[in-house]
Design an enzyme around this catalytic site. Structure first.
Site, PDB file in Angstrom:
ATOM      1  N   GLU A  34      15.711 -18.890  37.864  1.00 58.07           N
ATOM      2  CA  GLU A  34      17.462 -19.677  37.444  1.00 58.07           C
ATOM      3  C   GLU A  34      18.122 -18.796  39.314  1.00 58.07           C
ATOM      4  OE1 GLU A  34      18.291 -21.950  35.243  1.00 58.07           O
ATOM      5  OE2 GLU A  34      17.192 -20.915  34.336  1.00 58.07           O
ATOM      6  N   ASP A  37      17.201 -22.008  43.264  1.00 59.29           N
ATOM      7  CA  ASP A  37      17.143 -23.253  44.086  1.00 59.29           C
ATOM      8  C   ASP A  37      18.122 -23.415  44.887  1.00 59.29           C
ATOM      9  OD1 ASP A  37      19.647 -23.236  42.359  1.00 59.29           O
ATOM     10  OD2 ASP A  37      19.174 -24.920  41.858  1.00 59.29           O
ATOM     11  N   ALA A 128      25.195 -28.546  28.304  1.00 58.98           N
ATOM     12  CA  ALA A 128      24.800 -27.507  27.060  1.00 58.98           C
ATOM     13  C   ALA A 128      24.367 -26.545  28.626  1.00 58.98           C
ATOM     14  CB  ALA A 128      23.568 -27.918  25.899  1.00 58.98           C
ATOM     15  N   SER A 132      22.999 -33.009  31.820  1.00 60.95           N
ATOM     16  CA  SER A 132      22.720 -34.790  30.992  1.00 60.95           C
ATOM     17  C   SER A 132      23.607 -35.378  32.650  1.00 60.95           C
ATOM     18  CB  SER A 132      24.428 -34.634  30.884  1.00 60.95           C
ATOM     19  OG  SER A 132      25.060 -33.609  30.845  1.00 60.95           O
ATOM     20  N   ASP A 177      17.516 -30.230  39.414  1.00 60.72           N
ATOM     21  CA  ASP A 177      18.281 -31.091  38.069  1.00 60.72           C
ATOM     22  C   ASP A 177      17.349 -32.398  38.567  1.00 60.72           C
ATOM     23  OD1 ASP A 177      18.601 -28.304  37.209  1.00 60.72           O
ATOM     24  OD2 ASP A 177      20.797 -29.123  37.011  1.00 60.72           O
ATOM     25  N   TYR A 227      29.814 -19.932  39.467  1.00 61.66           N
ATOM     26  CA  TYR A 227      28.546 -20.257  40.781  1.00 61.66           C
ATOM     27  C   TYR A 227      28.722 -20.266  42.566  1.00 61.66           C
ATOM     28  CZ  TYR A 227      25.318 -24.782  42.026  1.00 61.66           C
ATOM     29  OH  TYR A 227      24.605 -24.577  42.690  1.00 61.66           O
TER      30      TYR A 227
END
Length: 395
Positions: A34, A37, A128, A132, A177, A227
């Site tokens: 995590e 990337d 979540a 998506s 992703d 982030y």
């Protein structure tokens, strides 16, 4: 939802159902790795069996009509007037993909994009952290390129999806992703080096165990600002390290042995903790692959636990709800390993749980998490599925 039901919904939305093709792109879960990337490190995601479907039919008037079964709003746009509009909300993702497709096609083939009606249906939990947005991007990219008669390789659509999110939507995401959503393979995770896109499919043999995703149902209000803050901190750390190790291009290139020699150069404790997380997390991904290859699920589970602790203590992106969920999942029946997954500050936790204990795991975690947070979690027992594809008559 079966194909017949989807055709019926398309007819209700657009008034016809002839010439309709259906495409699918999964959601994804990152098993470990995590915040590595965008630092050029390794990640270890897997595509899921739930995701986003798109029913599409071509038009000839240059109009694209985007609709969804999940949102009341939609958007209509002319192929020559593709601009980000806040009021278009979710539809900005497919609009951005369309704009990138036209640019990729170039002047000679741009006329192939002559319009389409497209209806989306998704069963990924919204907000979540299970990608998506990347799922919408990849299903749009495949659907609109194939409808236009172009057979662009999936890997190029993966890169295109990231560009659309970066340039059109304005989210400076890494490529993990889109890569997992586009390139997923049933019963396999993907070990991906994010700066080079070198990857390896790793079989996920977890017989007698299940992957359980738990949604905190905590809105991720801080995720975007934190982030960007973490990215900046890592860039600062890298610039300091590069003065000691000039050949290093990213934090993902720094081994732990090298880190031990140069960590003294970073005087700021916060920056040092951020870099420490990235370098140790990168090592955990490499160890996780080895654990799976050796069918050592206990070792894999322990690496998951260590990942969460590092994200909590060094990278500081978990937050109260995710930490409570980690604590309760760790002591729940049958839990082999557990960690937050995604950007953090809400979103989801992923656990490896013995199959016979899944019911008791869910019951114990739900009761204790709700007692401590006042929130009710949702659980998803997941299978690892394929990446983006067209749904043919046989399926």
């Amino acid at each position: 939802m079966n194909k017949h039901e989807f055709f019926t919904l398309f007819f209700e939305q657009f008034g016809y159902s002839n010439g309709v093709r259906i495409f699918f792109a999964p959601g994804r879960v990152n098993l470990i790795g995590e915040h590595t990337d965008y630092n050029g490190g390794y990640v270890f995601p897997a595509a899921l069996t739930f995701g986003t479907w798109a029913a599409v039919s071509a038009r000839t008037d240059g109009i694209y009509r985007f609709r969804s079964t999940n949102f009341p709003s939609g958007a209509d746009t002319n192929v020559n007037e593709l601009a980000y509009k806040e009021e278009d909300d979710w539809a900005n993702y497919p609009k951005g993909v369309l704009k990138e497709l036209i640019q990729m096609a170039g002047a000679d083939q741009a006329q192939l994009f002559s319009g389409a009606d497209i209806l989306f249906h998704g069963n990924i939990p919204n907000g979540a952290g299970l990608s998506s947005s990347a799922s919408i991007e990849l299903v749009t990219a495949l659907a609109l390129s194939r409808t236009a008669g172009l057979k662009i390789p999936i890997i190029e659509l993966v890169k295109l999806g990231q560009r659309a999110e970066n340039r059109f939507v304005g989210v400076n995401c890494g490529i993990m992703d889109q890569f997992a959503v586009g390139m997923g393979k049933q019963s396999h995770a993907i070990m991906l080096k994010c700066d080079t896109l070198e990857f390896q499919y790793v079989p996920v043999k977890i017989d007698g165990h299940k992957i359980v995703i738990t949604n905190t149902n905590k809105r991720r209000g801080l995720a975007v600002s934190k982030y960007n803050e973490r990215r900046s901190e890592c860039e600062t750390g890298l610039s300091i390290i590069q003065k000691q190790l000039p050949n290093v291009k990213s934090l993902g290139d720094v081994s732990y042995a090298e880190w031990e020699k140069v960590r003294y150069a970073i005087e700021d404790g916060t920056i040092r903790r951020r870099v420490e997380h990235v370098i140790t997390e990168n090592g955990r991904v490499i160890s996780a692959r080895k654990a799976l290859e050796e069918n050592d699920l206990d070792a894999f589970g322990e690496l998951m636990n260590q990942s969460h602790e590092s994200l909590r203590d060094l990278y500081e992106v978990t937050g109260f709800e995710l930490d409570v969920l980690f604590e309760e999942a760790s002591k729940a029946p049958g839990c082999v390993g557990t960690r937050m997954t995604g950007a953090g500050f809400g979103g989801c936790n992923v656990s490896l749980v013995k199959e016979e204990s899944v019911g008791n795991f869910k019951q114990a975690v739900a009761a204790n998490y709700t007692a401590r947070t006042g929130l009710e979690p949702d659980f998803y027992v997941c299978e690892i599925g394929d990446g983006t594809k067209e749904i043919t008559e046989e399926e």
